[in-house]
Scaffold this motif. Sequence first.
Motif, mmCIF file in Angstrom:
data_model
loop_
_atom_site.group_PDB
_atom_site.id
_atom_site.type_symbol
_atom_site.label_atom_id
_atom_site.label_comp_id
_atom_site.label_asym_id
_atom_site.label_seq_id
_atom_site.Cartn_x
_atom_site.Cartn_y
_atom_site.Cartn_z
ATOM 1 N N ASN A 1 0.855 -1.183 0.000
ATOM 2 C CA ASN A 1 0.000 0.000 0.000
ATOM 3 C C ASN A 1 0.897 1.241 0.000
ATOM 4 O O ASN A 1 1.106 1.891 1.021
ATOM 5 C CB ASN A 1 -0.920 -0.031 1.223
ATOM 6 C CG ASN A 1 -2.029 0.972 1.137
ATOM 7 O OD1 ASN A 1 -2.030 1.838 0.280
ATOM 8 N ND2 ASN A 1 -2.981 0.854 2.041
ATOM 9 N N LYS B 1 0.736 4.281 -1.489
ATOM 10 C CA LYS B 1 0.196 5.630 -1.312
ATOM 11 C C LYS B 1 0.013 5.952 0.177
ATOM 12 O O LYS B 1 0.418 7.008 0.647
ATOM 13 C CB LYS B 1 -1.119 5.779 -2.059
ATOM 14 C CG LYS B 1 -1.644 7.175 -2.055
ATOM 15 C CD LYS B 1 -2.817 7.342 -2.981
ATOM 16 C CE LYS B 1 -3.238 8.795 -2.997
ATOM 17 N NZ LYS B 1 -4.291 9.032 -3.958
ATOM 18 N N LEU C 1 4.613 3.843 -7.300
ATOM 19 C CA LEU C 1 3.259 4.192 -7.787
ATOM 20 C C LEU C 1 3.195 4.240 -9.291
ATOM 21 O O LEU C 1 4.051 4.484 -10.002
ATOM 22 C CB LEU C 1 2.817 5.530 -7.204
ATOM 23 C CG LEU C 1 2.554 5.526 -5.706
ATOM 24 C CD1 LEU C 1 2.201 6.926 -5.230
ATOM 25 C CD2 LEU C 1 1.421 4.576 -5.364
ATOM 26 N N CYS D 1 8.415 4.865 -2.045
ATOM 27 C CA CYS D 1 6.978 4.630 -2.238
ATOM 28 C C CYS D 1 6.499 5.296 -3.520
ATOM 29 O O CYS D 1 5.754 4.691 -4.304
ATOM 30 C CB CYS D 1 6.186 5.188 -1.071
ATOM 31 S SG CYS D 1 6.338 4.287 0.445
ATOM 32 N N LEU D 2 6.901 6.522 -3.730
ATOM 33 C CA LEU D 2 6.452 7.252 -4.908
ATOM 34 C C LEU D 2 6.996 6.642 -6.192
ATOM 35 O O LEU D 2 6.324 6.709 -7.226
ATOM 36 C CB LEU D 2 6.836 8.732 -4.785
ATOM 37 C CG LEU D 2 6.170 9.471 -3.625
ATOM 38 C CD1 LEU D 2 6.668 10.908 -3.540
ATOM 39 C CD2 LEU D 2 4.652 9.439 -3.775
ATOM 40 N N SER E 1 3.384 6.346 1.862
ATOM 41 C CA SER E 1 4.041 7.631 1.606
ATOM 42 C C SER E 1 3.470 8.733 2.499
ATOM 43 O O SER E 1 4.204 9.610 2.959
ATOM 44 C CB SER E 1 3.930 8.028 0.135
ATOM 45 O OG SER E 1 2.602 8.358 -0.208
ATOM 46 N N LYS F 1 9.833 7.565 1.634
ATOM 47 C CA LYS F 1 8.717 8.155 0.902
ATOM 48 C C LYS F 1 9.020 8.183 -0.589
ATOM 49 O O LYS F 1 8.150 7.878 -1.409
ATOM 50 C CB LYS F 1 8.430 9.560 1.411
ATOM 51 C CG LYS F 1 7.284 10.217 0.687
ATOM 52 C CD LYS F 1 7.055 11.636 1.106
ATOM 53 C CE LYS F 1 5.985 12.255 0.226
ATOM 54 N NZ LYS F 1 5.844 13.666 0.473
#
Length: 70
Positions: A35, A37, A70, A66-67, A40, A63
Motif C-alpha cells: 500500500n 500511497k 506508484l 513509495c512514490l 508515503s 517516501k
Amino acid sequence: MKYYLICISLFAGFTINLFSANYFHEADSLFRAGNFKAASVEYERTAYFAPDNILFTSALLKKSECLKQL
C-alpha cells in the motif's frame, strides 16, 4: 505552577518521539503490504514529527521509494 509546566514540556517531547517512531513502523508495515500511497503519507507524517535529522532523512528516503512504486 512552574513545576507543572516543566513536567508537561518533558512529557510532550517524549510523546512526540513515540508518535514519530510509531508512524515510521506503521509506514513500514504499509510499504511491505504494497500500500504505497498510504505508506508515503505515513512517511511524510514521520518526517514532519521527526525529532532528529536521521529519522527525517530516513522517512523522506522511504517516501521517495513509495512514490517510485506508484
